[in-house]
Write a protein that holds these residues in place. Structure first.
Motif, PDB file in Angstrom:
ATOM      1  N   GLN A 310      24.912 -76.518 -20.781  1.00 53.29           N
ATOM      2  CA  GLN A 310      24.563 -77.857 -21.255  1.00 53.29           C
ATOM      3  C   GLN A 310      25.737 -78.830 -21.174  1.00 53.29           C
ATOM      4  OE1 GLN A 310      21.337 -78.425 -22.058  1.00 53.29           O
ATOM      5  NE2 GLN A 310      21.038 -76.268 -21.510  1.00 53.29           N
ATOM      6  N   PHE A 311      26.897 -78.335 -20.699  1.00 54.62           N
ATOM      7  CA  PHE A 311      28.097 -79.165 -20.700  1.00 54.62           C
ATOM      8  C   PHE A 311      28.058 -80.213 -19.594  1.00 54.62           C
ATOM      9  CE2 PHE A 311      32.376 -79.999 -19.013  1.00 54.62           C
ATOM     10  CZ  PHE A 311      32.962 -80.558 -20.136  1.00 54.62           C
ATOM     11  N   GLN A 312      28.434 -81.429 -19.952  1.00 53.71           N
ATOM     12  CA  GLN A 312      28.608 -82.525 -18.998  1.00 53.71           C
ATOM     13  C   GLN A 312      29.790 -83.377 -19.439  1.00 53.71           C
ATOM     14  OE1 GLN A 312      24.823 -84.626 -18.813  1.00 53.71           O
ATOM     15  NE2 GLN A 312      24.226 -83.452 -17.009  1.00 53.71           N
ATOM     16  N   LEU A 313      30.443 -83.994 -18.478  1.00 54.24           N
ATOM     17  CA  LEU A 313      31.520 -84.908 -18.824  1.00 54.24           C
ATOM     18  C   LEU A 313      30.940 -86.151 -19.479  1.00 54.24           C
ATOM     19  CD1 LEU A 313      33.788 -84.713 -15.643  1.00 54.24           C
ATOM     20  CD2 LEU A 313      33.960 -83.401 -17.754  1.00 54.24           C
ATOM     21  N   PRO A 314      31.671 -86.773 -20.392  1.00 54.09           N
ATOM     22  CA  PRO A 314      31.168 -87.970 -21.078  1.00 54.09           C
ATOM     23  C   PRO A 314      30.837 -89.081 -20.077  1.00 54.09           C
ATOM     24  CG  PRO A 314      33.151 -87.142 -22.140  1.00 54.09           C
ATOM     25  CD  PRO A 314      33.015 -86.389 -20.866  1.00 54.09           C
ATOM     26  N   PRO A 315      29.825 -89.884 -20.361  1.00 55.75           N
ATOM     27  CA  PRO A 315      29.498 -91.020 -19.486  1.00 55.75           C
ATOM     28  C   PRO A 315      30.719 -91.928 -19.316  1.00 55.75           C
ATOM     29  CG  PRO A 315      27.767 -90.683 -21.114  1.00 55.75           C
ATOM     30  CD  PRO A 315      28.897 -89.779 -21.502  1.00 55.75           C
ATOM     31  N   GLY A 316      30.904 -92.416 -18.102  1.00 56.98           N
ATOM     32  CA  GLY A 316      32.033 -93.292 -17.828  1.00 56.98           C
ATOM     33  C   GLY A 316      33.273 -92.572 -17.336  1.00 56.98           C
ATOM     34  N   THR A 317      33.239 -91.227 -17.320  1.00 56.40           N
ATOM     35  CA  THR A 317      34.391 -90.462 -16.838  1.00 56.40           C
ATOM     36  C   THR A 317      34.553 -90.657 -15.328  1.00 56.40           C
ATOM     37  OG1 THR A 317      34.099 -88.775 -18.554  1.00 56.40           O
ATOM     38  CG2 THR A 317      35.391 -88.157 -16.619  1.00 56.40           C
ATOM     39  N   TRP A 318      35.794 -90.833 -14.910  1.00 58.02           N
ATOM     40  CA  TRP A 318      36.098 -90.949 -13.490  1.00 58.02           C
ATOM     41  C   TRP A 318      36.373 -89.562 -12.914  1.00 58.02           C
ATOM     42  CZ3 TRP A 318      36.673 -95.202 -10.092  1.00 58.02           C
ATOM     43  CH2 TRP A 318      36.418 -96.455 -10.667  1.00 58.02           C
ATOM     44  N   GLY A 319      36.055 -89.376 -11.652  1.00 59.17           N
ATOM     45  CA  GLY A 319      36.335 -88.119 -10.970  1.00 59.17           C
ATOM     46  C   GLY A 319      37.066 -88.390  -9.659  1.00 59.17           C
ATOM     47  N   ILE A 320      38.188 -87.704  -9.455  1.00 58.31           N
ATOM     48  CA  ILE A 320      38.969 -87.873  -8.222  1.00 58.31           C
ATOM     49  C   ILE A 320      39.167 -86.500  -7.580  1.00 58.31           C
ATOM     50  CG2 ILE A 320      41.146 -88.641  -7.213  1.00 58.31           C
ATOM     51  CD1 ILE A 320      41.486 -90.552  -9.533  1.00 58.31           C
ATOM     52  N   GLY A 321      38.777 -86.383  -6.314  1.00 61.85           N
ATOM     53  CA  GLY A 321      38.964 -85.148  -5.567  1.00 61.85           C
ATOM     54  C   GLY A 321      39.888 -85.381  -4.385  1.00 61.85           C
ATOM     55  N   ILE A 322      40.898 -84.538  -4.209  1.00 61.90           N
ATOM     56  CA  ILE A 322      41.857 -84.688  -3.111  1.00 61.90           C
ATOM     57  C   ILE A 322      41.907 -83.389  -2.312  1.00 61.90           C
ATOM     58  CG2 ILE A 322      44.219 -85.235  -2.458  1.00 61.90           C
ATOM     59  CD1 ILE A 322      43.281 -85.941  -6.006  1.00 61.90           C
ATOM     60  N   ASP A 323      41.562 -83.473  -1.026  1.00 56.96           N
ATOM     61  CA  ASP A 323      41.610 -82.310  -0.141  1.00 56.96           C
ATOM     62  C   ASP A 323      41.729 -82.782   1.303  1.00 56.96           C
ATOM     63  OD1 ASP A 323      40.811 -79.806   1.357  1.00 56.96           O
ATOM     64  OD2 ASP A 323      40.495 -79.110  -0.700  1.00 56.96           O
ATOM     65  N   ASP A 324      42.415 -82.003   2.131  1.00 56.31           N
ATOM     66  CA  ASP A 324      42.570 -82.383   3.533  1.00 56.31           C
ATOM     67  C   ASP A 324      41.357 -81.984   4.383  1.00 56.31           C
ATOM     68  OD1 ASP A 324      43.117 -79.713   3.110  1.00 56.31           O
ATOM     69  OD2 ASP A 324      44.551 -79.554   4.743  1.00 56.31           O
ATOM     70  N   SER A 325      40.439 -81.218   3.807  1.00 57.20           N
ATOM     71  CA  SER A 325      39.253 -80.752   4.523  1.00 57.20           C
ATOM     72  C   SER A 325      38.040 -81.609   4.176  1.00 57.20           C
ATOM     73  CB  SER A 325      38.963 -79.288   4.177  1.00 57.20           C
ATOM     74  OG  SER A 325      37.667 -78.916   4.585  1.00 57.20           O
ATOM     75  N   LYS A 326      37.334 -82.076   5.211  1.00 60.85           N
ATOM     76  CA  LYS A 326      36.135 -82.888   5.002  1.00 60.85           C
ATOM     77  C   LYS A 326      35.064 -82.100   4.251  1.00 60.85           C
ATOM     78  CE  LYS A 326      32.767 -85.727   7.535  1.00 60.85           C
ATOM     79  NZ  LYS A 326      32.340 -86.183   8.884  1.00 60.85           N
ATOM     80  N   GLN A 369      42.102-101.002 -15.819  1.00 61.79           N
ATOM     81  CA  GLN A 369      40.826-101.716 -15.836  1.00 61.79           C
ATOM     82  C   GLN A 369      39.792-101.055 -16.738  1.00 61.79           C
ATOM     83  OE1 GLN A 369      39.660-102.014 -11.720  1.00 61.79           O
ATOM     84  NE2 GLN A 369      41.618-102.904 -11.107  1.00 61.79           N
ATOM     85  N   ASP A 370      39.924 -99.760 -16.967  1.00 61.28           N
ATOM     86  CA  ASP A 370      38.949 -99.030 -17.777  1.00 61.28           C
ATOM     87  C   ASP A 370      39.703 -98.270 -18.870  1.00 61.28           C
ATOM     88  OD1 ASP A 370      36.579 -98.019 -18.611  1.00 61.28           O
ATOM     89  OD2 ASP A 370      35.996 -97.140 -16.696  1.00 61.28           O
ATOM     90  N   PRO A 371      40.208 -98.973 -19.881  1.00 59.54           N
ATOM     91  CA  PRO A 371      41.161 -98.394 -20.840  1.00 59.54           C
ATOM     92  C   PRO A 371      40.610 -97.308 -21.758  1.00 59.54           C
ATOM     93  CG  PRO A 371      40.513-100.593 -21.522  1.00 59.54           C
ATOM     94  CD  PRO A 371      39.925-100.399 -20.169  1.00 59.54           C
ATOM     95  N   THR A 372      39.290 -97.099 -21.794  1.00 55.94           N
ATOM     96  CA  THR A 372      38.731 -96.086 -22.706  1.00 55.94           C
ATOM     97  C   THR A 372      38.268 -94.823 -21.984  1.00 55.94           C
ATOM     98  OG1 THR A 372      36.523 -97.082 -22.554  1.00 55.94           O
ATOM     99  CG2 THR A 372      37.968 -97.871 -24.310  1.00 55.94           C
ATOM    100  N   SER A 373      38.224 -94.876 -20.670  1.00 53.86           N
ATOM    101  CA  SER A 373      37.675 -93.736 -19.928  1.00 53.86           C
ATOM    102  C   SER A 373      38.745 -92.679 -19.675  1.00 53.86           C
ATOM    103  CB  SER A 373      37.092 -94.203 -18.594  1.00 53.86           C
ATOM    104  OG  SER A 373      38.116 -94.724 -17.775  1.00 53.86           O
TER     105      SER A 373
END
Length: 466
Positions: A310-326, A369-373
């Protein structure tokens, strides 16, 4: 007359000779071990990949069959071309009904088969480290009952039942899941090998609260040639766990082609790595394998808080993924979507090395720009690029992440959960990733429940104060 005596200190030469001799013997031992394990791995991986290829052919045949069927119906005039809405509806219904059941089943089987192949490769890599005594157990909070139950397919539970002897056994124990999986898999394999063909194989687990001894038994019914095994007496147990040895009554030419008989020997090494022991006993009714080791109950902080599904990240959370593979960036996108990250708050970087070098410049504007997230960052450890002059550029994701975090203020850094993704999950590697970033996220299939089980404790621990 004169006597000349020349004395030379050859201590260093002898030491070098001994060192070279030991290195040579170790190299030969590693080669023999690699050959033995690779024979098994090649066999298992080959069968898995062949099955996967067959499933892919089945999917293609399904697609081709549906298209052929639709074309023939169009040629027969089965569709009303005057009413385009009705025609499209009929066509879509035709395709859906023809493809849905067969394709769904094939895709599920393909996913399961590829997961098994990956599991085999990872298990054998771990086994090699165990043999050379370089594997450090990764103790984690594990629901042993649930873990062992999931190792058996639903349709096979009648043949492979599972029982818990002590109802007071803690739900979570500190255990290395890879070692436990390998021991149980080989125990069941041996039970099938030395027991009644098609007979029931029962797994029972027990736990002594006072001594903290965990015990697992795998029991099977007596099979063909069981009297011959009984006649061996105590030697039977020694032969099962000896390197490169099998009970003679179960050897055959075909078996030798794919296995060196080291499965039980490696299993005993896995048990020793956990500080435990394993043994096998033969009596007139059947065979009993026993594995025992000391296992502490998981501390409260290591037990998952709530249902991970049932776990989910809170609404408004940013996600960043970094990888050299498409492909890996697409996989990260899937992971972030499963965790409830909106695509408008998602960055997938790493196509070019500059996107890695300028990561800090991507993060700071978001924080301003998004000081609470909060921000979840998944960074690949091994980033490999080809430079303009054809030179290879190798970047350590954990090192880059360490520099990015150091560049942020403590307040901004506290809003990030930065995890390093890697297929290298040794204790030393994980420790390194945790020092440079906030934790480790293993590379593997992006199954929703596995993603949630991994992220939930890391997220909860990171932001527990809030």
């Amino acid at each position: 007359d004169a006597l000349v005596v020349v004395l030379r200190d050859v201590t260093e030469r002898v030491k070098r000779y001994d060192a070279e001799r030991r290195a040579h013997l170790e190299t030969l031992a590693r080669q023999r071990d690699a050959q033995a394990i690779n024979r098994f791995t090649r066999h298992e991986v080959k069968n898995g990949l062949l099955a996967s290829m067959e499933l892919c052919d089945n999917l293609k045949a399904t697609m081709g069959g549906v298209i052929t069927s639709v074309v023939k119906r169009i040629q027969r005039g089965d569709f009303d071309f005057q009413d385009q809405t009705t025609m499209l509806k009929d066509l879509s219904e035709e395709v859906r009904s023809a493809m849905s059941s067969n394709m769904t089943m094939s895709i599920e089987e393909l996913d399961s088969t590829l997961s098994q192949v990956l599991g085999t490769v990872m298990a054998e890599a771990m086994a090699r480290d165990v043999i050379h005594q370089v594997y450090v157990p990764k103790l984690e909070s594990l629901d042993v009952k649930e873990f062992l139950t999931k190792l058996t397919k639903k349709e096979e539970t009648r043949r492979y039942p599972f029982h818990v002897k002590n109802t007071e056994m803690p739900t979570y124990l500190m255990m290395d899941c890879q070692l436990l999986r390998y021991i149980h898999r080989n125990a069941v394999s041996n039970a099938c090998k030395y027991g009644k063909i098609g007979g029931q194989v029962v797994t029972t687990i027990d736990y002594d609260v006072e001594t903290r001894i965990f015990a697992m038994k795998v029991i099977n019914e007596a099979g063909e040639g069981h009297d011959d095994i009984l006649s061996l007496g105590d030697r039977a147990n020694e032969m099962v766990f000896a390197e490169g040895s099998r009970l003679k009554v179960h050897q055959d030419a075909d078996d030798k082609l794919i296995s060196s008989g080291d499965g039980a020997w490696i299993m005993s090494k896995c048990a020793q790595t956990l500080g435990g022991t394993c043994s096998i006993g033969f009596d007139p009714s059947g065979t009993t394998f026993l594995f025992q080791c000391c296992a502490d109950p998981a501390p409260a902080k290591a037990i998952p808080a709530g249902d991970a599904s049932q776990f989910q990240l809170p609404p408004g959370t940013w996600g960043i993924g970094i990888d050299d593979s498409k492909i890996q960036r697409r996989l990260m996108e899937r992971i972030l979507l499963q965790l409830n990250v909106d695509q408008s708050k998602m960055l997938l970087l790493g196509q070019e090395p500059n996107e890695v070098y300028l990561l800090s410049e991507k993060i700071k504007p978001i924080l301003e720009q998004d000081p609470t997230s909060r921000i979840l960052i998944l960074m690949d450890e091994n980033l490999d690029y080809s430079g303009a002059d054809a030179k290879q550029i190798f970047l350590s994701g954990s090192k880059v992440m360490e520099e990015v975090l150091n560049d942020l203020s403590p307040e901004d850094e506290s809003r990030l959960l930065a995890l390093i993704r890697s297929a290298n999950d040794s204790a030393n590697d994980v420790e390194k990733y945790s020092k440079r970033a906030h934790g480790f996220f293993p590379k593997g299939p992006a199954q929703r429940e596995k993603v949630q089980e991994t992220i939930m404790p890391l997220w909860t621990a990171r932001f527990s104060e809030n």
